[in-house]
Design a protein around this motif. Structure first.
Motif, PDB file in Angstrom:
ATOM      1  N   PRO A  80      -9.237   8.084 -13.150  1.00 33.26           N
ATOM      2  CA  PRO A  80      -8.034   7.343 -12.733  1.00 33.26           C
ATOM      3  C   PRO A  80      -8.240   5.839 -12.541  1.00 33.26           C
ATOM      4  N   TRP A 127       1.004   3.275  -3.216  1.00 31.36           N
ATOM      5  CA  TRP A 127      -0.232   3.697  -3.882  1.00 31.36           C
ATOM      6  C   TRP A 127      -0.838   4.951  -3.276  1.00 31.36           C
ATOM      7  N   LEU A 128      -1.503   5.724  -4.125  1.00 33.99           N
ATOM      8  CA  LEU A 128      -2.414   6.756  -3.646  1.00 33.99           C
ATOM      9  C   LEU A 128      -3.543   6.096  -2.861  1.00 33.99           C
ATOM     10  N   MET A 129      -4.115   6.801  -1.914  1.00 34.45           N
ATOM     11  CA  MET A 129      -5.099   6.147  -1.061  1.00 34.45           C
ATOM     12  C   MET A 129      -6.308   5.652  -1.861  1.00 34.45           C
ATOM     13  N   ASP A 130      -6.830   6.480  -2.754  1.00 37.72           N
ATOM     14  CA  ASP A 130      -7.959   6.035  -3.569  1.00 37.72           C
ATOM     15  C   ASP A 130      -7.543   4.877  -4.483  1.00 37.72           C
ATOM     16  N   ILE A 159      -5.030  13.039  -5.325  1.00 35.62           N
ATOM     17  CA  ILE A 159      -5.806  12.580  -6.477  1.00 35.62           C
ATOM     18  C   ILE A 159      -7.276  12.814  -6.170  1.00 35.62           C
ATOM     19  N   ASN A 160      -8.010  13.255  -7.141  1.00 34.78           N
ATOM     20  CA  ASN A 160      -9.474  13.363  -7.047  1.00 34.78           C
ATOM     21  C   ASN A 160      -9.970  14.456  -6.103  1.00 34.78           C
ATOM     22  N   VAL A 195      -0.644   3.422   7.018  1.00 32.28           N
ATOM     23  CA  VAL A 195      -0.414   1.976   6.863  1.00 32.28           C
ATOM     24  C   VAL A 195       0.946   1.578   7.411  1.00 32.28           C
ATOM     25  N   GLN A 196       1.903   2.493   7.375  1.00 30.11           N
ATOM     26  CA  GLN A 196       3.218   2.159   7.914  1.00 30.11           C
ATOM     27  C   GLN A 196       3.233   2.140   9.442  1.00 30.11           C
ATOM     28  N   GLN A 253       0.627  13.213 -14.978  1.00 32.93           N
ATOM     29  CA  GLN A 253       0.174  13.515 -13.604  1.00 32.93           C
ATOM     30  C   GLN A 253      -0.729  14.745 -13.569  1.00 32.93           C
ATOM     31  N   ASP A 263      12.457  14.535 -11.838  1.00 35.94           N
ATOM     32  CA  ASP A 263      13.004  15.874 -11.664  1.00 35.94           C
ATOM     33  C   ASP A 263      14.459  15.843 -12.120  1.00 35.94           C
ATOM     34  N   TYR A 268      -4.658   4.862 -14.044  1.00 37.54           N
ATOM     35  CA  TYR A 268      -3.770   5.886 -13.492  1.00 37.54           C
ATOM     36  C   TYR A 268      -3.194   5.429 -12.161  1.00 37.54           C
ATOM     37  N   TYR A 269      -4.052   4.808 -11.352  1.00 36.37           N
ATOM     38  CA  TYR A 269      -3.585   4.377 -10.031  1.00 36.37           C
ATOM     39  C   TYR A 269      -2.403   3.427 -10.149  1.00 36.37           C
ATOM     40  N   PRO A 317       0.807  -1.225   0.000  1.00 38.77           N
ATOM     41  CA  PRO A 317       0.000   0.000   0.000  1.00 38.77           C
ATOM     42  C   PRO A 317       0.838   1.272   0.000  1.00 38.77           C
ATOM     43  N   THR A 318       2.089   1.207   0.462  1.00 41.49           N
ATOM     44  CA  THR A 318       2.855   2.465   0.541  1.00 41.49           C
ATOM     45  C   THR A 318       3.218   2.989  -0.843  1.00 41.49           C
ATOM     46  N   GLY A 371       0.591  13.306   1.045  1.00 38.78           N
ATOM     47  CA  GLY A 371       0.920  12.879  -0.310  1.00 38.78           C
ATOM     48  C   GLY A 371      -0.063  11.892  -0.905  1.00 38.78           C
ATOM     49  N   LYS A 372      -0.546  10.959  -0.116  1.00 41.09           N
ATOM     50  CA  LYS A 372      -1.376   9.927  -0.730  1.00 41.09           C
ATOM     51  C   LYS A 372      -2.804  10.388  -1.024  1.00 41.09           C
ATOM     52  N   PHE A 373      -3.102  11.622  -0.678  1.00 47.44           N
ATOM     53  CA  PHE A 373      -4.417  12.197  -1.008  1.00 47.44           C
ATOM     54  C   PHE A 373      -4.402  12.987  -2.314  1.00 47.44           C
ATOM     55  N   TYR A 418     -12.990  16.255  -1.638  1.00 49.59           N
ATOM     56  CA  TYR A 418     -13.558  15.725  -2.874  1.00 49.59           C
ATOM     57  C   TYR A 418     -14.621  16.707  -3.365  1.00 49.59           C
TER      58      TYR A 418
END
Lengths: 420, 420, 420, 420
Positions: A402, A246-249, B375-376, B88-89, A350, A416, A294-295, A243-244, B371-373, B401
């Protein structure tokens, strides 16, 4: 003035010729399909081939013939309801998720509808009218619209056929060229104030305008898309389990949908297979990975210590320094002489799909073409093996949610540039 | 180095004082609540007050006491599972939508947990350690984290109380100042290359960094937020009934949810009422409109012949030229001496929440903070009557959202500046 | 005439005494609960303990005090809306799935409401009125209604506590008696024309009437319920994996819900555990299995080469020939001197809950008590460790949907008798 | 012994003749359909016509040719997967809700499949085998199975066509006979011990057995079904608006589904119209009402001061005393010389579909035919205008979930007989 793009429109004669050729290409694409194949609708996002045939026709009828030719007579007034997609200013329309239940009109009636409208179009283009330039611009828009639907027709069909346990091929399988692993290198690009967006002659959609300045930091861009070989390394390293990355959604989606590979993939005796337009095929390791959301693309990039490019970076790179490549892949509809920066797969950026500074949609229903989608979607750049060549240009912006995967979607890495 | 922000950290003594004051403020906020009120969870997006009390405590325990104080002993090892939110970590965690079913530990045990961790924090801050600066930076982060949850605690509670048919008040109703209609004017801003993002001293979240250049075209920005009076004009003009004003996803949402006004509004004998922290109140016409989604804000702006600002435009304007205002509204938790550019409602921008160029989240679980938010979600700027003053700064980026409405969300109009 | 049952009603004095005792028992049941525990609602089918306290009170107020005592004054008129359950003829009511969001009125206000109505009840019972018999009958009905809610209060609470990861106990764990395996034997019953249904004196619900003739073929009935030991044999034989044992809707449910054991069970180091009112407990092998759905009970019976009894078979057997048993189980609320034919678990029958021939519900809202549930539900007979003894009688019919498991539901096997 | 019914089986020659005629009738039914019509699947409960053609064929192949003819060769082994419906003992099968996505095999391949299996069947029937009687019994079962699917094919098609905004007709509209209002009278029936169920010669399904005794109280049965005129009176009296007329699950369904009339009805200029197999037609006031759910039928009966009959009452009445009638209706597939007690619409009974006492399903996959549906469904008796005459007999039990409406479902009223 064209309602969509500023550039000088086609002359009427050229427009008629483009029109004829685009319409013929659509018919070529559906030639292998039975009346039953034409009906398939496997999800709300996708449409039956027969609907694509009719909707692209409706577009010319609704935006050219009806408003501009008082002598034009419809074949069936109810088709406007059946074949409008999402243009609320063009009147009410049929439920999108019920398109697969329209067995009547049948394919032959829809073909009659096509030919009826084509005759009307040729009449109006031949008529030497005062508004000939406007009409030619609208015809050009309608042709590009139809080319977009050619790609959808193919990807929607692939999706529908994937639900048939017999896994039938759209086209007969053919031997695929042997390919070779290509090493991945990054090219550095300077930062600075740049211009992006469409500004020259030739066709462009409203959302590619206006051409405008944007500031870009120095960056690096990979000289080839991510391949299936790369993707399998990600999978084998537990990319779908961590999971680390990935974006949360994205993580929520991959868990809910139980994704463990790109769409249409499965494993058999330690070999990865994929369902393609040529039926089931072993995954071609050195072709660009395709059918990833996208995810997934974002998680892959993070795993690879890189990131996706912004659309501005992509466009700047594509405009100045086309990159060579040599990809062939199992789903290919047309031979690709070189991979180029585009043409193999659409490439996720992105960048969310937002209006360019100063964007103004055209008046009327045509203004709904792109503007009302400017939320919740991400921009892709390039084009795929299913994209007509005439659509490919550095400024073209397509977009997907996404989570979507059924289009020909892949990715290219960026970084970068921290030199100096 | 602070894991979150580069600026010089607080000294340990200052950190202890800020910590004490923030913790006390949280207790003040829950003072009017019964044990039953503390349990309320009305949707997955919202959490019970008791959970906020415990989660903000867990944050200090998990990120400071456990890793840095070998003598620290937990009150109950299972609280780490119960009160982790999404890190999650930091290990597995309880289902987010089931927080309202945790009747035990009760409020008094959670208060014991708070005081236990507070004692641990004061010990470690008093210990004159080598890593005192790092600890102080983490304490500062934890305090800002807790301030964010203070606002959530209030808005989550308001949402939950709105499901009680008795419409109970969080606070006793008080007479509200009479307000006056304020005319709407726009201020012009030059375009050019600008810097945005946090760069100086003082606290900032990771996502406010790095400070970077961005190109802005000339624009105009309204000198006050949109008011309830403005919003009623939109409603009366059929704003909720006209799909051409809406983004496609917005129209689908408003139809599905049957929205015809901001959240918490209803009409009674031709008067608009709203459910607030002080119970049912007539809508204050000259207060900023609040509890509108991005979709509604975007449709309103289109109706008004304007648009939402980008976050860069907002930040440039807020940094250079604070604008006076004088709003008072019925939900106010604290008196607002002036409306300023922020402080009355969070203001939707048209910018999706994406990483600034060069953004790198800190290592470890803290890196999951923002960071993991990315998107969307759409960026909001400013702050609301429920936002602690210490959190307000021009570079602060919050996000929601586009369908969400239960936070204190409003808008301010912008326009392209087309002067020669 | 009693609106519910024909038998001779209680005298007013007896009614007052029963009333007092039932009301006190409810308070005893909630004594171990905190204000937060009182709020828990874990699904739409279940209700918070506080709601049960209030709803049982509303029943007396709505059906006795309001229509019959012109001097009666409510504490809060809005309670009628909050605490009506499903009686449409008694006016509008709060959303069933939002009962857990009513933090106010708090527990103490609800206790005040209880005592206020109790005082009103005692007044009217003491008043020596002409309609004393009718009132006594309604009080008796209200007491049975409250006893039903006593069982629901307990099972709803167990369900809610099962969502707390700390698995808290309603009551302190106590050592359970050692039990012994009991062999299973079947008793034969003759067929013929029989009478079932309530017909004598004493309380009964409308749906137990009228007493009527029914024809029964010879059958055999097990002399004890199915035990956990039996159930584990079914599980180990792949009972949850074999679709041929299941009704089609049952198999779909078990697949969708991923059932592999009774509700609240899990396996740890090869031992089966269950969450009970005394917290987590190892499964008592010789106690009746509990928390199984109709679908599971039916599949078990098929696996065992038997079937579930009809409700007529069960009632005939229970009326004529009570069977001894000796069960003890870990969830027991009260000691069971013998297992009897009822009293350990509710026993699923194969009879859908339908009206008896000639059934007529009483007029008015009371007529909604049972009649409108006569679809989609299956009859259970007997009673459980959570059922008040005063409710147990051979004619009692309770009912559940075939997928439900959170009540104390078990089964007893039957067979056709094919002798001679 | 026949696996389904005890009665003397057909001789092989008769079986061949019945087989030929039933198969031909299926082809007649699909004659008006295009390849696209053949694909339509509008919900999971319904199947495409092409699937019905193939599945009825698979039944003969799977249960006769494969197990009994070692020389039989399949056309395509994968058809067993595609065209099994729900027989888990016959192996895995395709997802029921994805049948409409099987464009290949096409109709002509499915017709080849039909003819291939028919040839095999005729071979085995001509072969003068020892198991000729068993085979003939299975052929008879397969023919009845196919007749059931003939009715489904028609009703599934009607449902699918109703989603086409053009409302196409399955058959050309024809003038309908003028009908007359028929008064409603009730016939009294004595109570007592009666026998129901199949017991004589001729075909019957397993669930019609065994013939058995049942006790019936005196009752009255209407001599005609409820008509559209009756139903409109119910609608005009607010029948769909009054919850006290409805079962609780029925009211919830009617609210959720927003039912205000039978399926396929709409009102235009104060006239009720209905979508039928002959396209849109004004509602024929004196035809039996059709396409009503159990919930609606039950509410109507309560409104009319009556009730639905039990299946035992219905069968007793149908066996002893056929009632004349004279109905004609707009959806009629075949002329009905008289209404009889059955033949116009299926008639809801108040009896859940449960096993008769002593019911034992046959061994093997055939045993799944009816038994596993014995939960959550209600029995209907009679037959409709779409039911083959050869299927109509007093003991026939069909069944539907109480919310279903797309079959040809109506009702007949009953009452308790309270004479002397």
């Amino acid at each position: 003035m064209s309602p969509i793009s500023a550039p000088a429109p086609l002359a009427a004669k050229e427009a008629a010729s483009v029109f004829q050729s685009v319409r013929a290409q659509t018919e070529t694409l559906v030639a292998p399909l039975s009346e039953a194949d034409m009906m398939l609708q496997s999800m709300e996002d996708a449409s039956p081939a027969k609907w694509h045939l009719a909707h692209t026709t409706w577009f010319f009828e609704e935006f050219i013939l009806k408003p501009r030719d008082p002598d034009y007579r419809t074949i069936d007034d109810r088709f406007a309801f059946l074949f409008n997609s999402y243009y609320v200013q063009a009147g009410p329309r049929h439920a999108r998720d019920k398109r697969g239940l329209v067995s009547r009109p049948g394919t032959s009636e829809v073909m009659d509808y096509r030919h009826h409208v084509e005759a009307g179009l040729h009449s109006i283009l031949d008529a030497n009218r005062d508004d000939a330039n406007d009409i030619a611009a609208l015809v050009e828009l309608g042709c590009h619209h139809e080319m977009q639907h050619q790609e959808l027709l193919i990807t929607d069909l692939l999706h529908a056929l994937s639900y048939n346990p017999l896994l039938p091929a759209y086209r007969d399988p053919q031997p695929m060229p042997v390919t070779q692993e290509i090493s991945l290198t990054f090219t550095s690009h300077d930062g600075g104030l740049r211009e992006i967006g469409h500004g020259g002659t030739g066709f462009a959609y409203d959302c590619e305008n206006p051409r405008h300045q944007t500031y870009i930091a120095p960056f690096q861009l990979a000289d080839r898309p991510v391949t299936n070989r790369d993707w399998i390394a990600f999978m084998e390293d537990g990319g779908y389990l961590n999971p680390t990355l990935w974006l949360m959604d994205g993580w929520a989606t991959t868990q809910r949908e139980e994704w463990t590979s790109p769409l249409y993939w499965w494993s058999e005796d330690d070999v990865w297979w994929s369902f393609t337009l040529r039926g089931p095929q072993p995954v071609n390791l050195d072709a660009p990975v395709v059918h990833v959301s996208y995810y997934e693309a974002d998680a892959f990039a993070r795993w690879a210590g890189a990131r996706l490019p912004t659309e501005a970076e992509w466009e700047v790179a594509a405009s100045l320094k086309p990159i060579e490549g040599n990809f062939l892949e199992s789903t290919a509809l047309r031979p690709l002489p070189n991979g180029g920066l585009w043409g193999d797969v659409w490439e996720w950026t992105q960048s969310p799909f937002t209006p360019y500074p100063g964007f103004t949609p055209p008046d009327g229903a045509i203004g709904e073409y792109n503007g009302k989608f400017m939320i919740n979607q991400m921009v892709l750049r390039g084009g795929s093996c299913a994209t007509p060549l005439a659509q490919m240009r550095p400024t073209y912006r397509t977009f997907s949610y996404p989570h979507q995967r059924w289009q020909m979607l892949g990715l290219r890495l960026a970084k970068d540039d921290t030199r100096g």
